[in-house]
Design a protein around this motif. Structure first.
Motif, PDB file in Angstrom:
ATOM      1  N   MET A  63      14.094   6.803  -9.572  1.00 44.35           N
ATOM      2  CA  MET A  63      13.352   8.045  -9.365  1.00 44.35           C
ATOM      3  C   MET A  63      13.422   8.448  -7.887  1.00 44.35           C
ATOM      4  SD  MET A  63       9.955   7.390 -11.691  1.00 44.35           S
ATOM      5  CE  MET A  63      10.082   7.332 -13.475  1.00 44.35           C
ATOM      6  N   PRO A  64      14.593   8.848  -7.418  1.00 42.93           N
ATOM      7  CA  PRO A  64      14.773   9.120  -5.985  1.00 42.93           C
ATOM      8  C   PRO A  64      13.944  10.287  -5.466  1.00 42.93           C
ATOM      9  CG  PRO A  64      16.686   9.836  -7.253  1.00 42.93           C
ATOM     10  CD  PRO A  64      15.830   9.057  -8.198  1.00 42.93           C
ATOM     11  N   ASP A  65      13.443  11.138  -6.360  1.00 37.81           N
ATOM     12  CA  ASP A  65      12.690  12.310  -5.917  1.00 37.81           C
ATOM     13  C   ASP A  65      11.185  12.077  -5.853  1.00 37.81           C
ATOM     14  OD1 ASP A  65      15.064  13.772  -5.733  1.00 37.81           O
ATOM     15  OD2 ASP A  65      14.962  14.381  -7.839  1.00 37.81           O
ATOM     16  N   LEU A  66      10.740  10.879  -6.154  1.00 42.21           N
ATOM     17  CA  LEU A  66       9.305  10.605  -6.077  1.00 42.21           C
ATOM     18  C   LEU A  66       8.809  10.758  -4.642  1.00 42.21           C
ATOM     19  CD1 LEU A  66       8.373   7.450  -8.222  1.00 42.21           C
ATOM     20  CD2 LEU A  66       7.636   9.810  -8.579  1.00 42.21           C
ATOM     21  N   PRO A  67       7.687  11.410  -4.436  1.00 46.44           N
ATOM     22  CA  PRO A  67       7.125  11.498  -3.073  1.00 46.44           C
ATOM     23  C   PRO A  67       6.816  10.106  -2.534  1.00 46.44           C
ATOM     24  CG  PRO A  67       6.017  13.017  -4.578  1.00 46.44           C
ATOM     25  CD  PRO A  67       6.890  12.150  -5.424  1.00 46.44           C
TER      26      PRO A  67
END
Length: 289
Positions: A63-67
């Motif tokens: 999940m590379p886009d997780l904050p």
């Protein structure tokens, strides 16, 4: 139970520390010891053992886009859940009494009851999520004959008392290996239910997907189901916001078919619940290799 392990100083010392921590926590009331063990695992042990780093690395891949704030929250919650689960298992009768009162929810409950009354074998499939022994205890409390397959701990000193602890929740237990497999098959053929975890990397597993990435997964649950005409039922103990109670979810049985198709459906079932409860799955695992 395993034979007495050869002496290894590192294992002996690790077991001494963990056993001391567990024994000390067991002196406290249940409602205090569970969150405290979670705190110690998350805030003290996890940073030293590199668990938080492993959680971050897995999340960066999956999940590379997780904050960043969400990543850090999950990196704290995962070892906290591990610590809570550990001391719950060692709490024996207190944990069992709490789990025994949990109702079963989900579309698979009726199928499970029917299989029990007909004496049909059932494979209860779950993962390192929430506390999988909460669902085992709840099912045993309903009168189901639930056995479980387990992997011995690499630390033989710790394994001996760990097996005693999980035995307090229910038996029979089957150690992964030739002897355990024979006993497990007899249990299934007699109409018993068997709990299995399927979310570990298996070097000789099938190339399936988990969170959209290649994940080698054992087909053994599906193969056993086809061989012995067993139901395959995903079952989960989901930790609730209070950190102490659980919701036991029994999903609809997976239809029989090609083992790869059945096992992918099991991966998808677990993934769906993990996405809703990211801090409750063991992101410490090296699931993707």
């Amino acid at each position: 139970m395993s034979d007495k392990p050869p002496f290894r100083l590192a294992d002996w010392a690790q077991n001494l520390v963990l056993r001391g921590l567990i024994n000390g926590l067991l002196l406290l009331p249940y409602r205090m010891r569970v969150p405290l063990c979670g705190w110690v695992m998350s805030r003290v042990i996890a940073p030293v053992a590199g668990y938080r780093k492993r959680v971050r690395n897995n999340l960066a891949m999956i999940m590379p886009d997780l904050p960043k704030s969400e990543v850090e929250r999950i990196a704290r919650e995962v070892p906290d859940n591990v610590g809570r689960t550990l001391i719950e298992i060692y709490s024996g009768p207190e944990f069992v009494a709490r789990a025994a009162s949990l109702p079963l929810k989900g579309p698979g409950v009726a199928a499970l009851d029917q299989a029990h009354h007909e004496g049909r074998p059932v494979l209860l499939i779950t993962g390192h999520f929430g506390n999988y022994d909460a669902s085992r205890a709840a099912l045993i409390a309903r009168g189901y004959r639930v056995g479980a397959l387990y992997n011995p701990m690499k630390n033989g000193y710790f394994n001996d008392h760990y097996v005693r602890a999980i035995s307090q929740i229910g038996t029979p237990l089957f150690q992964r290996g030739r002897r355990g497999m024979a006993d497990m098959v007899r249990h299934l053929r007699s109409g018993g239910m068997l709990g299995l975890l399927i979310d570990q990397h298996m070097s000789h597993g099938a190339e399936l997907t988990f969170f959209g990435h290649r994940a080698l997964t054992a087909l053994s649950a599906a193969e056993l189901a086809l061989k012995y005409n067993a139901l395959v039922v995903p079952t989960y103990g989901i930790r609730q916001p209070d950190g102490l109670s659980f919701e036991v979810v029994v999903e609809a049985p997976i239809p029989h078919g090609p083992p790869e198709q059945m096992t992918q459906a099991l991966n998808d079932s677990l993934e769906h619940l993990v996405r809703q409860n990211l801090g409750q799955w063991l992101w410490i695992h090296r699931r993707w290799k």
